[in-house]
Every structure is written in C-alpha cells, then in structure tokens.
Design an enzyme around this catalytic site. Sequence first.
Site, short mmCIF file in Angstrom:
data_model
loop_
_atom_site.label_atom_id
_atom_site.label_comp_id
_atom_site.label_asym_id
_atom_site.label_seq_id
_atom_site.Cartn_x
_atom_site.Cartn_y
_atom_site.Cartn_z
NE ARG A 199 -7.22 -33.37 -34.46
CZ ARG A 199 -8.46 -32.86 -34.41
NH1 ARG A 199 -8.81 -31.98 -33.47
NH2 ARG A 199 -9.36 -33.24 -35.29
CB SER A 237 -5.26 -36.79 -39.53
OG SER A 237 -6.57 -36.89 -40.02
CD GLU A 291 -3.99 -34.80 -36.06
OE1 GLU A 291 -4.21 -33.99 -37.00
OE2 GLU A 291 -4.90 -35.50 -35.55
C1 LIG Z 1 -8.53 -44.77 -38.00
C2 LIG Z 1 -8.20 -43.56 -37.15
C3 LIG Z 1 -9.04 -42.47 -37.16
C4 LIG Z 1 -8.75 -41.34 -36.38
N1 LIG Z 1 -9.60 -40.28 -36.40
C5 LIG Z 1 -9.36 -39.22 -35.60
C6 LIG Z 1 -10.27 -38.11 -35.55
O1 LIG Z 1 -11.27 -38.08 -36.23
N2 LIG Z 1 -9.96 -37.08 -34.74
C7 LIG Z 1 -8.86 -37.07 -33.96
O2 LIG Z 1 -8.66 -36.11 -33.21
N3 LIG Z 1 -7.98 -38.09 -33.98
C8 LIG Z 1 -8.20 -39.16 -34.77
N4 LIG Z 1 -7.32 -40.20 -34.79
C9 LIG Z 1 -6.08 -40.11 -34.00
C10 LIG Z 1 -6.18 -40.67 -32.57
O3 LIG Z 1 -7.22 -41.62 -32.47
C11 LIG Z 1 -6.38 -39.55 -31.54
O4 LIG Z 1 -5.31 -38.64 -31.55
C12 LIG Z 1 -6.56 -40.12 -30.13
O5 LIG Z 1 -7.01 -39.09 -29.29
C13 LIG Z 1 -5.27 -40.71 -29.57
O6 LIG Z 1 -5.59 -41.43 -28.39
P1 LIG Z 1 -4.74 -42.70 -27.95
O7 LIG Z 1 -5.31 -43.20 -26.67
O8 LIG Z 1 -4.66 -43.69 -29.03
O9 LIG Z 1 -3.32 -42.02 -27.66
P2 LIG Z 1 -1.88 -42.46 -28.20
O10 LIG Z 1 -1.88 -42.53 -29.67
O11 LIG Z 1 -1.42 -43.65 -27.46
O12 LIG Z 1 -1.03 -41.20 -27.72
C14 LIG Z 1 -1.24 -39.94 -28.35
C15 LIG Z 1 -0.61 -38.85 -27.48
O13 LIG Z 1 -1.35 -38.74 -26.28
C16 LIG Z 1 -0.49 -38.87 -25.16
N5 LIG Z 1 -1.24 -39.58 -24.11
C17 LIG Z 1 -1.95 -40.72 -24.21
N6 LIG Z 1 -2.51 -41.03 -23.03
C18 LIG Z 1 -2.15 -40.06 -22.16
C19 LIG Z 1 -2.39 -39.80 -20.77
N7 LIG Z 1 -3.12 -40.64 -20.02
N8 LIG Z 1 -1.86 -38.68 -20.22
C20 LIG Z 1 -1.10 -37.82 -20.95
N9 LIG Z 1 -0.82 -38.01 -22.25
C21 LIG Z 1 -1.35 -39.11 -22.85
C22 LIG Z 1 0.70 -39.69 -25.65
O14 LIG Z 1 1.86 -39.43 -24.88
C23 LIG Z 1 0.84 -39.15 -27.08
O15 LIG Z 1 1.54 -37.93 -27.06
C24 LIG Z 1 -7.58 -41.33 -35.58
C25 LIG Z 1 -6.73 -42.46 -35.55
C26 LIG Z 1 -7.04 -43.56 -36.34
C27 LIG Z 1 -6.13 -44.76 -36.29
#
Ligand SMILES: Cc1cc2nc3c(=O)[nH]c(=O)nc-3n(C[C@H](O)[C@H](O)[C@H](O)COP(=O)(O)OP(=O)(O)OC[C@H]3O[C@@H](n4cnc5c(N)ncnc54)[C@H](O)[C@@H]3O)c2cc1C
Length: 330
Positions: A179, A228, A298
Amino acid sequence: MTFPDMVADLAATLPELRGRLMANQSLADLTWFRVGGPAQILFMPEDEDDLAYFLAHLPGEIPLTVIGLGSNLIVRDGGVPGVVIRLGRGFNAVAAEPGARVRAGAAVPDVRVARAAQEAGISGLAFLRGIPGAIGGALRMNGGAYGRETKDALVEARGIDRRGRLRLLTLADMHYAYRHCGAPDDMIFTQALFQGVAGDPAAIAAEMDQITESREATQPVKSRTGGSTFKNPPGQKAWQLIDAAGCRGLQIGDAQVSILHCNFLINHGGARAVDIEGLGETVRTRVKESSGVDLEWEIKRIGIAPTPSPSAPSPSAPSPLVPCPPPIPS
Ligand SMILES: Cc1cc2nc3c(=O)[nH]c(=O)nc-3n(C[C@H](O)[C@H](O)[C@H](O)COP(=O)(O)OP(=O)(O)OC[C@H]3O[C@@H](n4cnc5c(N)ncnc54)[C@H](O)[C@@H]3O)c2cc1C
C-alpha cells in the site's frame, strides 16, 4: 464553508485551457464517505495535453491535490484549498494489446480493466474486480486484493509532473511496497500498462464472480465507507487488533466501526469528516493501549478543518462517543 473564488483570475492566465475549472465544488459528492467540504477550484482536464498545459502554467504556490473515485479518501469538513484535479472522459480508454497486455487510462474504474482483460482472455488482473477505485488510485496506493497487488501486474505508468512534464515510469521507478508507492508525490498518473498471461475467459469470469461473492459476504461494500482504514502491521491483521481492543461497532455520531468488518469505518448518513477521522483516531489510541501497536492510516485524509466561529459550537470537534453495542456472539 467557501473559499475565495480564484477561477476568473486563474482562467485569465490560461487562454488555451480546454478543461473545466469550477469554484467551491463539493467534494462530498465525489467520495465514497460522502463527507467533507469543497475544493477551492476543481479542475477536470480534457486530456493529457490539457493537463500538462495547466500544470506548466499553474503558479507553484497554489496547492495541488489529485483525487480518483474517492474510495480511499476522507475530505475534511473545511474543504481543500487550492486546486483539486479529477480526471474524467479524456483518461477513460482501456484496451487489450498483443502479448497479454492491457493499457488503461487513469480514470478507468479498476473493474473495467478486470473485465477488459477477462474478455480478451488475459489472466492475472481479476484482483482489480474487487477494488472500487480507478487506475490512478490503484497506481498510487499499490491497490491489491486476494494475494495480488498492482505492482505484480504493472509494466509501466505514465504521468505528468507538477511542472507539466510528461514522465514514463517503469515498475522499478514506482518503488512499490505494501500500500505504498515511492514515485514522486507530484506525479499525476494518466495511464498504466499491465501485463497478464493468456487465460481462459470462462475461468477468469468464474474467478471474478467468486471475488464479488466473497466481498459481498465479508465487507460492507454497499455502505458509505473508505475500505480498509488502517494498513495491516507486519505479520498482523489490523481488524484483529481492532476487534481485540473492543472497537467493533464503536460509534461517534453517525460514524461507526463496521460490525461486519472492523477495519472499515461507516458513515450511516449524518457523519461529518471530523466524526469519521475522530473515530479512526479513537481506534488507534485504543489499539495502542491494548496491544502496543501503532496503526498506520491507509485511508488518505485531505483538506483542512473548518474555521470555528465565535458564536457557534466548534465545527472541528467530533460528536460524542456512543457506547459500544454488546459483542455479537461468534
Ligand atoms: C468497499 C471498499 C473496498 C475496498 N477494497 C480494497 C481492496 O481490496 N484493496 C485495496 O487496495 N483497496 C481497497 N479499497 C480502497 C480503494 O478502493 C483503493 O485504495 C483504490 O485504489 C483507490 O482508488 P480511487 O480512484 O478511489 O482513489 P482515491 O481514493 O480518490 O485516492 C486515493 C489516493 O490516490 C491518489 N490518486 C488518485 N488518482 C490519482 C492519479 N491519477 N495520479 C496520482 N495519484 C492519484 C490520491 O491523491 C490519493 O492519495 C476499498 C475501498 C472501498 C470503499
């Protein structure tokens, strides 16, 4: 809470800009938790060239934040000063390529990448089925599930830095750990190239169905949550430490530690960011007291607390703690 409107002044310095600049745009609507204040300016670039043009001309002193689908974010109640960038349509292409590869824009939801790989008979990307973010977030978080992480499938990432320069990063340049991504913090990812192996589409589809079933049974995937909350400490499970500290079901206002999966925090509807973050900090304190372990967030927290007004109760104070419900029989 509103910020001074800088859009007209900024737009005047960017005559060739094609994307949208919006003042005081709500971010609560763009995150899974549905909490938080506005972005001072929300910028949605038209495409990669537009993003590069914007960044090359954005004054260095203006703070910059990028968000994806907001599935790993708490936006604080006072909002986010400066510019928040969210990628949209111009970053939404996904296609299989020869050699069992998939190329995807940073705004493509992870699930669409998993599906594109499955349809092309490319195995190794099904884990993305269960992560509700987009590819930019997966690259930054090294998102992973079911024994695989982004780092296991990535060939290279493409992005634009704070000065508007296009960068190609190899897997080694990303300096991945659990992560964690060690690529420069100012990098806005625009695209990823993934490597899989040839596989049977029906078997991959079955694997994806199994992931969906298992998620729905063990995680509150239909709730307002951020996934998480804390990273698993080396050799331990965060949820077990939280459970052992008696925090399952703990509640502050409308924010609650999920009863189904106690490393998830839930907004039952009326929580503010301060309640959710305060609940997370309470969990951290209790886990430290009961096990000696310092849990590391996280979930990313962005923005500022609201400014208190002298006549009203402090908007940055969390609601009172609600006593824990009785333990559920196992
Ligand atoms: C129900 C649920 C289940 C989940 N299960 C998992 C799982 O199994 N495994 C897991 O790893 N995560 C899980 N997550 C967490 C989340 O989905 C991941 O961390 C996901 O990768 C975040 O992507 P996002 O587009 O929503 O980013 P955001 O939440 O919008 O941003 C997260 C981070 O990424 C950065 N970011 C976003 N886009 C960019 C870009 N284009 N360039 C640079 N930085 C960027 C942001 O600045 C921030 O620091 C879960 C979340 C939920 C709600």
